[in-house]
Each structure stands twice: as structure tokens, then as C-alpha cells.
Design a protein around this motif. Structure first.
Motif, PDB file in Angstrom:
ATOM      1  N   ASP A  53      29.229   7.385 -20.103  1.00 12.71           N
ATOM      2  CA  ASP A  53      29.850   8.695 -20.344  1.00 12.71           C
ATOM      3  C   ASP A  53      29.795   8.999 -21.843  1.00 12.71           C
ATOM      4  N   PRO A  54      29.181  10.103 -22.263  1.00 12.32           N
ATOM      5  CA  PRO A  54      29.090  10.425 -23.693  1.00 12.32           C
ATOM      6  C   PRO A  54      30.442  10.608 -24.374  1.00 12.32           C
ATOM      7  N   ALA A  55      31.498  10.846 -23.597  1.00 10.74           N
ATOM      8  CA  ALA A  55      32.826  11.004 -24.196  1.00 10.74           C
ATOM      9  C   ALA A  55      33.383   9.676 -24.695  1.00 10.74           C
ATOM     10  N   VAL A  56      32.858   8.563 -24.165  1.00  9.49           N
ATOM     11  CA  VAL A  56      33.338   7.239 -24.592  1.00  9.49           C
ATOM     12  C   VAL A  56      32.691   6.913 -25.927  1.00  9.49           C
ATOM     13  N   LYS A  57      33.492   7.003 -26.988  1.00 10.33           N
ATOM     14  CA  LYS A  57      32.982   6.846 -28.348  1.00 10.33           C
ATOM     15  C   LYS A  57      33.208   5.461 -28.928  1.00 10.33           C
ATOM     16  N   GLY A  58      34.135   4.709 -28.356  1.00  9.95           N
ATOM     17  CA  GLY A  58      34.434   3.422 -28.975  1.00  9.95           C
ATOM     18  C   GLY A  58      35.150   2.481 -28.033  1.00  9.95           C
ATOM     19  N   MET A  59      35.363   1.277 -28.541  1.00 14.92           N
ATOM     20  CA  MET A  59      36.018   0.231 -27.753  1.00 14.92           C
ATOM     21  C   MET A  59      36.722  -0.732 -28.690  1.00 14.92           C
ATOM     22  N   TRP A  60      37.953  -1.027 -28.366  1.00 17.88           N
ATOM     23  CA  TRP A  60      38.700  -2.039 -29.116  1.00 17.88           C
ATOM     24  C   TRP A  60      38.298  -3.423 -28.640  1.00 17.88           C
ATOM     25  N   CYS A  61      38.105  -4.341 -29.581  1.00 25.12           N
ATOM     26  CA  CYS A  61      37.773  -5.719 -29.231  1.00 25.12           C
ATOM     27  C   CYS A  61      38.517  -6.670 -30.170  1.00 25.12           C
ATOM     28  N   VAL A  62      39.217  -7.642 -29.614  1.00 18.47           N
ATOM     29  CA  VAL A  62      39.719  -8.791 -30.375  1.00 18.47           C
ATOM     30  C   VAL A  62      38.957  -9.986 -29.803  1.00 18.47           C
ATOM     31  N   PRO A  63      37.786 -10.293 -30.366  1.00 16.37           N
ATOM     32  CA  PRO A  63      36.809 -11.123 -29.664  1.00 16.37           C
ATOM     33  C   PRO A  63      37.070 -12.617 -29.682  1.00 16.37           C
ATOM     34  N   LYS A  64      37.967 -13.051 -30.543  1.00 17.83           N
ATOM     35  CA  LYS A  64      38.220 -14.489 -30.647  1.00 17.83           C
ATOM     36  C   LYS A  64      39.722 -14.738 -30.654  1.00 17.83           C
ATOM     37  N   TYR A  65      40.160 -15.605 -29.731  1.00 19.64           N
ATOM     38  CA  TYR A  65      41.592 -15.870 -29.564  1.00 19.64           C
ATOM     39  C   TYR A  65      42.335 -14.546 -29.383  1.00 19.64           C
ATOM     40  N   SER A  66      41.897 -13.768 -28.409  1.00 15.02           N
ATOM     41  CA  SER A  66      42.374 -12.402 -28.217  1.00 15.02           C
ATOM     42  C   SER A  66      43.896 -12.316 -28.165  1.00 15.02           C
ATOM     43  N   ASN A  67      44.389 -11.209 -28.666  1.00 22.85           N
ATOM     44  CA  ASN A  67      45.810 -10.868 -28.590  1.00 22.85           C
ATOM     45  C   ASN A  67      46.013 -10.044 -27.314  1.00 22.85           C
ATOM     46  N   PRO A  68      46.757 -10.554 -26.307  1.00 22.35           N
ATOM     47  CA  PRO A  68      47.538 -11.790 -26.315  1.00 22.35           C
ATOM     48  C   PRO A  68      46.947 -12.928 -25.491  1.00 22.35           C
ATOM     49  N   THR A  69      45.794 -12.726 -24.844  1.00 25.62           N
ATOM     50  CA  THR A  69      45.346 -13.695 -23.844  1.00 25.62           C
ATOM     51  C   THR A  69      44.764 -14.965 -24.436  1.00 25.62           C
ATOM     52  N   GLY A  70      44.319 -14.901 -25.694  1.00 22.05           N
ATOM     53  CA  GLY A  70      43.756 -16.082 -26.339  1.00 22.05           C
ATOM     54  C   GLY A  70      42.304 -16.353 -26.000  1.00 22.05           C
ATOM     55  N   ARG A 125      42.034   9.389 -25.623  1.00 25.66           N
ATOM     56  CA  ARG A 125      42.340   8.846 -24.298  1.00 25.66           C
ATOM     57  C   ARG A 125      41.792   7.432 -24.172  1.00 25.66           C
ATOM     58  N   MET A 126      42.569   6.554 -23.579  1.00 29.30           N
ATOM     59  CA  MET A 126      42.172   5.157 -23.421  1.00 29.30           C
ATOM     60  C   MET A 126      41.977   4.818 -21.948  1.00 29.30           C
ATOM     61  N   SER A 160      34.874  17.703 -26.030  1.00 32.27           N
ATOM     62  CA  SER A 160      35.970  18.040 -25.120  1.00 32.27           C
ATOM     63  C   SER A 160      37.094  17.020 -25.204  1.00 32.27           C
ATOM     64  N   GLU A 161      36.755  15.760 -25.376  1.00 30.62           N
ATOM     65  CA  GLU A 161      37.738  14.711 -25.597  1.00 30.62           C
ATOM     66  C   GLU A 161      37.037  13.487 -26.165  1.00 30.62           C
ATOM     67  N   THR A 162      37.818  12.620 -26.778  1.00 34.15           N
ATOM     68  CA  THR A 162      37.314  11.348 -27.280  1.00 34.15           C
ATOM     69  C   THR A 162      37.988  10.240 -26.483  1.00 34.15           C
ATOM     70  N   VAL A 163      37.188   9.309 -25.995  1.00 30.76           N
ATOM     71  CA  VAL A 163      37.692   8.246 -25.130  1.00 30.76           C
ATOM     72  C   VAL A 163      37.362   6.894 -25.738  1.00 30.76           C
ATOM     73  N   PHE A 164      38.320   5.967 -25.671  1.00 33.52           N
ATOM     74  CA  PHE A 164      38.107   4.582 -26.081  1.00 33.52           C
ATOM     75  C   PHE A 164      38.363   3.664 -24.899  1.00 33.52           C
ATOM     76  N   LEU A 165      37.557   2.614 -24.802  1.00 31.36           N
ATOM     77  CA  LEU A 165      37.840   1.550 -23.845  1.00 31.36           C
ATOM     78  C   LEU A 165      38.838   0.584 -24.465  1.00 31.36           C
ATOM     79  N   ALA A 166      39.767   0.127 -23.639  1.00 35.80           N
ATOM     80  CA  ALA A 166      40.860  -0.703 -24.139  1.00 35.80           C
ATOM     81  C   ALA A 166      41.008  -1.945 -23.265  1.00 35.80           C
ATOM     82  N   PRO A 167      40.279  -3.023 -23.587  1.00 31.97           N
ATOM     83  CA  PRO A 167      40.490  -4.265 -22.837  1.00 31.97           C
ATOM     84  C   PRO A 167      41.975  -4.630 -22.821  1.00 31.97           C
ATOM     85  N   SER A 168      42.477  -4.915 -21.626  1.00 32.91           N
ATOM     86  CA  SER A 168      43.913  -5.111 -21.460  1.00 32.91           C
ATOM     87  C   SER A 168      44.175  -6.307 -20.546  1.00 32.91           C
ATOM     88  N   PRO A 169      45.221  -7.099 -20.889  1.00 39.89           N
ATOM     89  CA  PRO A 169      46.202  -6.922 -21.944  1.00 39.89           C
ATOM     90  C   PRO A 169      45.566  -6.964 -23.341  1.00 39.89           C
TER      91      PRO A 169
END
Length: 431
Positions: free
Chosen positions: A175-192, A153-154, A129-138
Motif C-alpha cells: 500500500d503506497p500509504a504505508v510510509k514507514g515502520m518502527w523496529c527495535v531489532p535487537k532485544y526488542s522492547n518489551p519482548t526481548g 495511523r498505525m 490522503s493519509e500516512t501509515v506506519f507499521l507497528a510491531p506489537s507489543p
């Protein structure tokens, strides 16, 4: 200086008058500076100019005996994969070395998942029905743009200083619709920030509603230190395997801010099943990446010691710029309550949380004074910062003297906007 919220109306008016005069003086300088993207400066690129003479006119043979000028080698040269094994901790057999852009690899992985699914998928991701990603923010606007392009959808997730809010992540991934997650795990952009060992372990072992859930693990700043301390990061691939989720992580990296930003090497590391899946898709698009570039990187960088030595030279060039930003912000904003800013130990950005409702105004004021900043909201999905507060500062490209001048001006703009907002609030209360 007292907190802005503690100032009386006359004190606030007097401070506004001084700051407006400071802003007028800054604007009169006629600066034209761009601090929108985290790019290496020319003197950083010069550090790798020896690459241009490699691999050598009569020495274009890989260790296997293959002529790197010819077709083939879809997974990348063995010696290039071995080099990145030292950086990422994955075995060379589970590494793919591609073209010059890790963002291209991320894009293609998401697109292939939507069209064909990934190992363990009951169906292509686009068939639900939809594909969802988690988006750590900023977070990173180009990650968000890929999802936006394909209708994924994010859901923003709060960052805690040691990674995403894992209680929230664990709740959402049920939720089975949540298929993925973005991660910048070291010195994250932009928080560091650096994901803590516990955060990485929880990401590796958490139960997900989707059997084919993937971490898009963008380790873009794995060796990009701003201090003598070379901070580590837990091995997500090993932790996923130990937790019984060997296919969970797609790990990406590149040499884009190690050697040449536009002519580096991109890397993918994962499980054997994921590597096989990626190569099957790549094989329809290319016969092999630029092996000449792979060979010259191997001969230029040599090993982990060579990479660390080069990155120390990068640090010597850019760390003073980050210090200049921090000094200007402390001098102008310290004690005012107008903003909070990060003190990154690595990476390419500083994150600033200005007064709520003022980030767009700060960008506007800076633009009118000749300093281009990343658009407000860019660090959130769809460009919507619910607080209109976060600003991403990218100080690497301008000269140190220009960074000093721009940073003072940005601080003035942040204070100017905060004082405007405070005056509006007082006027509304008075009315």
C-alpha cells in the motif's frame, strides 16, 4: 499445580481463597515501588561518574584542533562518529552524533518527512490522503506516541520471536500509504527478541508501494546484553544497499543506558543522501550539539573494548534482577497456565502475556498493593491491546531485594486476576 482450566469448581474456589490470602498479605507489606519505565538504577549511573571530570579543565581540544566549547560541528566530532561506527557498523561519514536523545532524532525525522518529505519522496508525506506506519506489537509506547501526536495511523503487526510477521509486513507495505515502520531489532522492547538474519534481509529487499518508505530502526539495546553471549544483528544498512534500497533505513542509537540516561549521546546512521537530508534540517535548528559531551564520551569509552567492559559491569548489576523476576514467576505461575513470559537475553524489559482480559486488572491489583506497573495496553498503538493481556515489566530501577518482593507480588496479582476470570466464565456457563 494443575492448569487453571482443568480445576473443578471446588478446586478453583479453594485455590482462589489461598491466592486472595496471599494477596492480602502482600498488600499489607505497604510497598511503594515503581516498575513502570526501563531506567538505569543509581548504581548503574555511578559506573560513569568519571565522565563528570572530563574532558578536563585544560584539555578541551578535539583531534581536529577544534575548541569543543565553541559553535560548529553540526555532524558531530569525527572521533565520536568513529566510536559509534564500531557499534553500528556504519562508516563515520554516514553517522550524525546529536544531543542526548535518540527519541528526539526519531521525532524530528518523522516530522520533517511529514512536512518536507525524504530523499526520493514525490511529495511531503502529509500531502497524501493519509500516512501509515507499521507497528510491531507489543512495542515501544513512545514510538507510538509520536505517530499519534501527528495523526499517523498505525497498523499493529504480530511479532514471531525472531521479528515481525514478514508475510504480513510484505502484504501491508504494498500500500503506497504505508510510509514507514518502527523496529527495535535487537532485544526488542518489551519482548526481548532479536530480528533474525532472514527477517532483516526481507525488510531490506521487500517491494514497497511507497518509493520513499523508511525503516525507523531503533537499535536502542545494541550492546545491552543480559548474558555472557553478545548476540549479533544483521547489518541493515549494508543489506538495504545490496538490495538496491540504500536510503531505506534510518538507524538510531544512543548511550542513554550506557553512560548517563539524561546526558548521553544520540546517533543517526544512514545513507549519504539521508545524512545530507537530516543535516539540512538540523542546520535550521542548531549550530551544533554539545561537543564537550561528545569529547568526554570518547575519552571515557575509548573504543569498543571499553564499551563492552562497561556493559559487562551493567550486566552484573541488572541480570540478577531479571533472574529474580523469572524465579518468582516460575514459583508462583509455573504450570498454572495463568501467564507466559519472555526470557530476554538483553535489553531492559520482560514481556508477560497474562490471561486474556486480565492485564488491566493485574495493573489495578498491583497498584493497590503499592507496585506501579506500565499501564496495560501501553505496548500497543493507541494503548489498545486487543487481548488485554500484555504486561511490560521493568525491573532495573528497584534494588534486588525490592525486585524480588515486587515480582512475587506481581505474580500473585496475575494469578489472582486469572482465577477471577476463570470463575466468571464458569458462572456464566452455569447461568
Amino acid at each position: 499445580m494443575s492448569l487453571i482450566d482443568d480445576l473443578s469448581a471446588p478446586e478453583l474456589a479453594a485455590l482462589r481463597q489461598r491466592v486472595e490470602a496471599d494477596y492480602a498479605a502482600f498488600r499489607a507489606k505497604g510497598l511503594k515501588l515503581d516498575m513502570t519505565r526501563g531506567k538505569p538504577a543509581p548504581d548503574q549511573l555511578d559506573l560513569s561518574n568519571a565522565l563528570l571530570a572530563l574532558p578536563g579543565e585544560a584539555d578541551y581540544t578535539a583531534a581536529s584542533g577544534a575548541d569543543v566549547r565553541n559553535y560548529g560541528g553540526l555532524q558531530g566530532l569525527p572521533e565520536a562518529r568513529a566510536l559509534f561506527s564500531q557499534i553500528l557498523g556504519a562508516t563515520a561519514e554516514n553517522i550524525v552524533v546529536g544531543g542526548n536523545s535518540s527519541l528526539t532524532l526519531m521525532h524530528d525525522c518523522l516530522l520533517d518527512a511529514l512536512v518536507k518529505g525524504v530523499p526520493g519522496s514525490p511529495a511531503p508525506w502529509s500531502k497524501g490522503s493519509e500516512t501509515v506506519f507499521l507497528a510491531p506489537s507489543p512495542g515501544y509506547d513512545r514510538h507510538f506516541a509520536i505517530c499519534e501526536e501527528y495523526g499517523v495511523r498505525m497498523i499493529p503487526v504480530r511479532l514471531t520471536g525472531c521479528g515481525p510477521d514478514m508475510n504480513e509486513v510484505e502484504r501491508l507495505v504494498a500500500d503506497p500509504a504505508v510510509k514507514g515502520m518502527w523496529c527495535v531489532p535487537k532485544y526488542s522492547n518489551p519482548t526481548g527478541e532479536i530480528y533474525s538474519d532472514e527477517t532483516v534481509a526481507r525488510l531490506a529487499r521487500m517491494k514497497t508501494g511507497a518509493p520513499d518508505f523508511r525503516l525507523f530502526w531503533d537499535n536502542a539495546y545494541c550492546v545491552h546484553h543480559l548474558t555472557p553471549a553478545r548476540h549479533g544483528l544483521a547489518d541493515v544498512l549494508a543489506l538495504c544497499a545490496a538490495a538496491g534500497n540504500p536510503d531505506r533505513a534510518f538507524v538510531f542509537a544512543s548511550t542513554s543506558k550506557i553512560t548517563f540516561a539524561g546526558a548521553g549521546l544520540a546517533v543517526f546512521a544512514s545513507s549519504p543522501a539521508n545524512v545530507k537530508w537530516l543535516l539540512a534540517g538540523m542546520g535550521k535548528r542548531t549550530i551544533g550539539a554539545d561537543k564537550v559531551n561528545q569529547l568526554r564520551h570518547v575519552r571515557f569509552l575509548r573504543d569498543m573494548a571499553g564499551i563492552e567492559a562497561l556493559m559487562d559491569r551493567h550486566r552484573a548489576l541488572i541480570a540478577p534482577k531479571f533472574e529474580a523476576v523469572a524465579q518468582a514467576f516460575e514459583a508462583r505461575l509455573g504450570g498454572t497456565g495463568a501467564a507466559r513470559w519472555s526470557a530476554p537475553q538483553g535489553g531492559y524489559f520482560l514481556s508477560v502475556d497474562a490471561a486474556p482480559g486480565t492485564a488491566r486488572r493485574v495493573v489495578e491489583l498491583a497498584r493497590d498493593a503499592g507496585v506501579a506497573l506500565t499501564p496495560a495496553g501501553a505496548t500497543y498503538p493507541l494503548g489498545i491491546d486487543p487481548q488485554d493481556a500484555n504486561l511490560r515489566i521493568a525491573p532495573t530501577v528497584p534494588s534486588l531485594s525490592d525486585v524480588r518482593a515486587a515480582s512475587e507480588g506481581i505474580a500473585i496479582c496475575i494469578l489472582y486476576a486469572a482465577l477471577e476470570a476463570r470463575a466468571r466464565l464458569l458462572n456464566e456457563k452455569a447461568a
